[in-house]
Design a protein around this motif. Sequence first.
Motif, mmCIF file in Angstrom:
data_model
loop_
_atom_site.group_PDB
_atom_site.id
_atom_site.type_symbol
_atom_site.label_atom_id
_atom_site.label_comp_id
_atom_site.label_asym_id
_atom_site.label_seq_id
_atom_site.Cartn_x
_atom_site.Cartn_y
_atom_site.Cartn_z
ATOM 1 N N SER A 143 5.194 -4.302 -8.459
ATOM 2 C CA SER A 143 5.050 -5.165 -7.280
ATOM 3 C C SER A 143 6.404 -5.352 -6.603
ATOM 4 N N GLU A 160 -8.690 4.173 5.872
ATOM 5 C CA GLU A 160 -8.362 4.928 4.656
ATOM 6 C C GLU A 160 -6.930 4.695 4.184
ATOM 7 N N PHE A 174 -5.416 1.960 4.089
ATOM 8 C CA PHE A 174 -5.355 0.743 3.286
ATOM 9 C C PHE A 174 -6.424 0.709 2.188
ATOM 10 N N ALA A 175 -7.197 1.787 2.045
ATOM 11 C CA ALA A 175 -8.333 1.779 1.117
ATOM 12 C C ALA A 175 -7.867 1.663 -0.335
ATOM 13 N N ARG A 176 -8.703 1.025 -1.132
ATOM 14 C CA ARG A 176 -8.484 0.969 -2.575
ATOM 15 C C ARG A 176 -9.727 1.507 -3.247
ATOM 16 N N PRO A 177 -9.648 2.413 -4.247
ATOM 17 C CA PRO A 177 -8.405 3.010 -4.719
ATOM 18 C C PRO A 177 -7.824 3.974 -3.684
ATOM 19 N N LEU A 178 -6.525 4.163 -3.766
ATOM 20 C CA LEU A 178 -5.805 4.981 -2.820
ATOM 21 C C LEU A 178 -6.145 6.456 -3.050
ATOM 22 N N TYR A 210 0.815 -1.217 0.000
ATOM 23 C CA TYR A 210 0.000 0.000 0.000
ATOM 24 C C TYR A 210 0.844 1.260 0.000
ATOM 25 N N ARG A 235 2.305 1.795 -10.770
ATOM 26 C CA ARG A 235 1.163 1.107 -11.365
ATOM 27 C C ARG A 235 0.406 2.049 -12.295
ATOM 28 N N HIS A 258 2.278 2.401 -6.098
ATOM 29 C CA HIS A 258 0.999 2.879 -6.622
ATOM 30 C C HIS A 258 1.216 3.775 -7.843
#
Lengths: 303, 277
Positions: free
Chosen positions: A155, B40, B42-46, A140, A148, A145
Amino acid sequence: MPFGGSRGRVGRQVRTSLTALLLILPSLIFLLVFTYYPIARAFWLSLFKSTAGSDRMAFVGAGNYAELLSSSLFLLVLRNSVWYALGTVGITTGLGLAFALLLNRQLRLIGLFRVGLFYPTVVPMAAASMVWIFLFNPAYGAVNHLLRLLRLPSSIDWLNVSPYALLAIIIVGIWKYAGYYMIIFLAGLQAIDVQLHEAARLEGASAWQVFRRITFPLLTPTTFFVMIIAIINSFQAVDQVYVMTRGGPHNSTNVLMYHIYLLGFVYWDTGSAAAASTVLFAVLLAGTYVYFRYLGGRVHYTR
Amino acid sequence: MRRRRDIAKILTYALLAIASLVWLFPLVWLVATAFKSQAEVFARPLGLLPSQVRWDNFARAWSYAPFAAYYWNTIVIVVGLLAIQLVTITMAAYAFARLQFPGRDFLFLLFLAQLMITPQSTILPNYITVSSLRLLDTRLAVMIPYFASAFGTFLMRQAFLTIPADLEDAASIDGCNILQYLWHVALPIVRPALVAFSIISVTFHWNEFFWPLIVTETARSRPLTVGLTIFAQQSEGGAEWHLLMAATMMVVAPLLLGFILFQRQFVQSFMHSGLKG
C-alpha cells in the motif's frame, strides 16, 4: 593540396587556410555562441543579484554562492543529487555489464532479448515517466499490484511519500539507462580477442576465472567510461522529476537540475540560478575531465 | 562438462528472460492500457489484456489536444536540425581531417572540449540568448543550440581519415572541386558514419524534453514530448489513464517502430556513441 591548385606554394597555402576557415566557420560560430559564451555568461550572472520588480542587477561577488551553500534547501538538493547518483550509477553499470555478458554469445532469441533490454534508450524519458506514474499509482498501479501478488507491503504511496519518491525516480533512471550501457559494454566485449578466452579455457580456467582474470581487466576502460557517463547523466537528470514528482514531496526529489529550473524559471532569481548552474557545470566538468585524462591512459595496462 | 554447459545455458536463458520481462513490462502495460476502456483500467481483479480493443482511444486523445501540431513541430525540428547538422559536421570534419592550416590543433581542441560541456549546464544563459534573439516559442529556438555538433564532427572526421588520399588526388586531377569530391566520392564512402550520426541525432531530439519545455509556450512550437505533459496536466484528476496511455503511445511509437525495424543499425549507432573520439 589537391584542391584549389593555384599559382605558387604560398598562394596555395593561403587558399587552403581560407577554405578550411570557411568550412569550419558555421560550426565554430554556433559552438562559441551556444556552448562557450553561455558558460562565461552564467559565471558572470552568478556574481549579481537581481532584485524583484526591477531590471537592475547589483554586484554581489561570491554572495550568491555563499547564500546557496548556507541554504539548507540547496544542501538538501545536493544531497538528493548525490543519493540519486549513488542509487543509479553502480546498479546501472553493474546491470549493463551483466546483461552484456549474458548477451555476448550465440543464442537463439538473442535479438529479442536485446530489443527488450535496449528499447528504453529510444523512448523519451518524459513519456516513460508518464507510464511510470501510472505504474506507481498507489491504488490501481501495477507495481503495488505485483507487490500484493508477492505478499509484500503493497500500500505504498510511491510518489507522495519520502523516501519512496526518490526511490521511484532512481528505479526509472536505472530502467532507462541499463540497456544503453549494456550496448557500450557489448562493444567493449566484442573488441576482446576471442583467442584469449579459448586459450584460457584450454588451460583449464573456469568461467569465473576467465571473467576475473581476462574479461574484466580488459574491460576496465569500458567500465570506467560507462561509470563516468552514468555519473554525468545522473547529475543531469530532471525529466522524470519534472513529470513524476515536481521535486516533491517536501523537496525529497528536488535534484540539482530541477532546482536550477525552479530558481531560474519559476522564481526568476537569475543570480542564484546562474550560481547553481556554475556549480553543476563544475561537477560535470570534473567528471568529464577525469574521463578524458584516463581515456588516453588505457586503464587496464596501468593496473 | 557437457552437463555443466547445458545448465549454464539454461541459466543464461532464464536470467535473460526474467530481465527482459521486467524491462518490457512498462511497455506492455502502456500498450495494453492504451486499448482498454476506462472501467477496465480500474477493474478488480486487474487484467492485463483489454476485453475489447478500443481504437477510438487514439482518436479521442488526438482530438483532446493539438497533437497534429505537436507531431508536425517534432518532425520539423528533428528533420530540419539533422539536415543542418549534416552540413555543418561534414564541412568541419573534412577540414579537420584533410586540410593543413594554422591553428588547426587549437580549433580541434576547442571542438573536443564541447564534449565535456553538457547541454543542461547551459540552459539558463541559452534561454537568455534565445530570448534576446526574439526566438522564444519558435521551433528554431528548440533547434539552434544544436546546429553545431562536436560529436558529429568527430564521428565524420574519423570516417574521412579512413579514405585514402590517393582517391582525393585522382578526383582533383579529374577536375572535381571540393564540393563535387565530397558529394560524389567521399560521402558515399562515409555513409555508415552518416547513418550512425543521423540515428543518434534523431533519437536524441525526438526525445528531448527539458530545453523545449523552457523555450516553447504554445502549440505553435511545442514538440510531442512537451505537448504530452501539457495534455497530462490538463486531464489530471479526470484519471483518464486509457487516453493518456494512448497519447503516450503516439509519442513513443515512431522511434520504437524504427528501432524494431532497423535494430542492427540502431544498436551499432549507439555503440559508436559510446566510442567517442
